[in-house]
Design a protein around this motif. Structure first.
Motif, PDB file in Angstrom:
ATOM      1  N   LYS A  21       7.473  58.683 -42.477  1.00 34.94           N
ATOM      2  CA  LYS A  21       7.411  57.355 -41.969  1.00 34.94           C
ATOM      3  C   LYS A  21       6.054  57.140 -41.940  1.00 34.94           C
ATOM      4  O   LYS A  21       5.347  57.613 -41.064  1.00 34.94           O
ATOM      5  N   ASN A  24       5.227  50.822 -41.891  1.00 27.71           N
ATOM      6  CA  ASN A  24       6.647  50.027 -41.749  1.00 27.71           C
ATOM      7  C   ASN A  24       7.857  50.638 -41.196  1.00 27.71           C
ATOM      8  O   ASN A  24       8.458  50.196 -40.470  1.00 27.71           O
ATOM      9  N   TRP A  27       7.219  50.911 -37.601  1.00 27.80           N
ATOM     10  CA  TRP A  27       7.487  49.702 -37.034  1.00 27.80           C
ATOM     11  C   TRP A  27       8.885  49.523 -36.793  1.00 27.80           C
ATOM     12  O   TRP A  27       9.626  48.928 -35.689  1.00 27.80           O
ATOM     13  N   LEU A  28       9.935  49.714 -37.748  1.00 30.26           N
ATOM     14  CA  LEU A  28      11.171  49.553 -37.617  1.00 30.26           C
ATOM     15  C   LEU A  28      11.848  50.591 -36.507  1.00 30.26           C
ATOM     16  O   LEU A  28      12.591  50.099 -36.075  1.00 30.26           O
ATOM     17  N   ALA A  29      11.622  51.897 -36.627  1.00 33.94           N
ATOM     18  CA  ALA A  29      11.790  52.552 -35.565  1.00 33.94           C
ATOM     19  C   ALA A  29      11.741  52.145 -33.796  1.00 33.94           C
ATOM     20  O   ALA A  29      12.670  52.088 -33.232  1.00 33.94           O
ATOM     21  N   GLU A  31      11.385  48.915 -33.289  1.00 31.37           N
ATOM     22  CA  GLU A  31      12.147  47.669 -33.157  1.00 31.37           C
ATOM     23  C   GLU A  31      13.751  47.920 -32.932  1.00 31.37           C
ATOM     24  O   GLU A  31      14.223  47.663 -31.996  1.00 31.37           O
ATOM     25  N   GLN A  32      14.247  49.038 -33.794  1.00 30.59           N
ATOM     26  CA  GLN A  32      15.510  49.264 -34.094  1.00 30.59           C
ATOM     27  C   GLN A  32      15.892  50.196 -32.813  1.00 30.59           C
ATOM     28  O   GLN A  32      17.092  50.210 -32.275  1.00 30.59           O
ATOM     29  N   THR A  33      15.317  51.399 -32.770  1.00 28.98           N
ATOM     30  CA  THR A  33      15.804  52.545 -32.106  1.00 28.98           C
ATOM     31  C   THR A  33      15.205  52.295 -30.571  1.00 28.98           C
ATOM     32  O   THR A  33      16.162  52.520 -29.707  1.00 28.98           O
ATOM     33  N   ARG A  35      14.209  49.510 -29.311  1.00 30.74           N
ATOM     34  CA  ARG A  35      14.376  47.903 -29.077  1.00 30.74           C
ATOM     35  C   ARG A  35      13.319  46.985 -28.385  1.00 30.74           C
ATOM     36  O   ARG A  35      13.344  46.632 -27.251  1.00 30.74           O
ATOM     37  N   ASP A  37       9.330  45.020 -29.443  1.00 35.98           N
ATOM     38  CA  ASP A  37       8.715  44.555 -30.241  1.00 35.98           C
ATOM     39  C   ASP A  37       7.294  45.282 -30.444  1.00 35.98           C
ATOM     40  O   ASP A  37       6.766  45.090 -29.492  1.00 35.98           O
ATOM     41  N   SER A  85      16.670  56.067 -25.058  1.00 39.45           N
ATOM     42  CA  SER A  85      15.929  56.327 -26.271  1.00 39.45           C
ATOM     43  C   SER A  85      14.646  56.276 -26.187  1.00 39.45           C
ATOM     44  O   SER A  85      14.023  56.893 -26.844  1.00 39.45           O
TER      45      SER A  85
END
Length: 120
Positions: A21, A24, A27-29, A31-33, A35, A37, A85
């Protein structure tokens, strides 16, 4: 060596992340994992399953930074066994982690040798 000011927010991802990774994906990890910003100015620290590679993700307000470190031998001392997490770290704890210090015992790991430690 990296240095962050006191009070700087640093989040350590406890679950392993695919080190392929890049900007991007990390960044998604975050945000999503985790939680959180990533645009808030914190540093996010990710490791692979073997814990011999780490990546740091940081948004400085204008651009995204990704820093990587690979160990030639040994592993980073990574917390385990938590239901969370993520783990919040102080800048001092991150510096010790990156320097091969075992945060549980406060001693340098046996595999770690600072090459050229006495040279400038």
């Amino acid at each position: 060596m990296l240095a962050f000011p006191a009070g700087f927010k640093i989040y350590l991802a406890l679950a392993p992340v695919d080190m392929r990774k890049q900007f991007n994906g990390l960044w998604l990890a975050a945000e999503q994992t985790l939680r959180i910003d990533p645009g808030g100015g914190a540093v996010f620290v990710f490791a692979n399953k073997r814990r011999d590679r780490i990546k740091l993700l940081y948004w400085d307000g204008t651009e995204v930074w990704v820093l990587a470190k690979r160990l030639e031998k040994g592993r980073f001392n990574w917390p385990r066994g938590s239901d969370a997490s993520r783990l919040a770290l102080t800048p001092e704890a991150l510096t010790m982690l990156l320097s091969g210090i075992d945060l549980r015992d406060g001693v340098r790991r046996a595999w770690y040798e600072a090459k050229n430690a006495g040279e400038s």
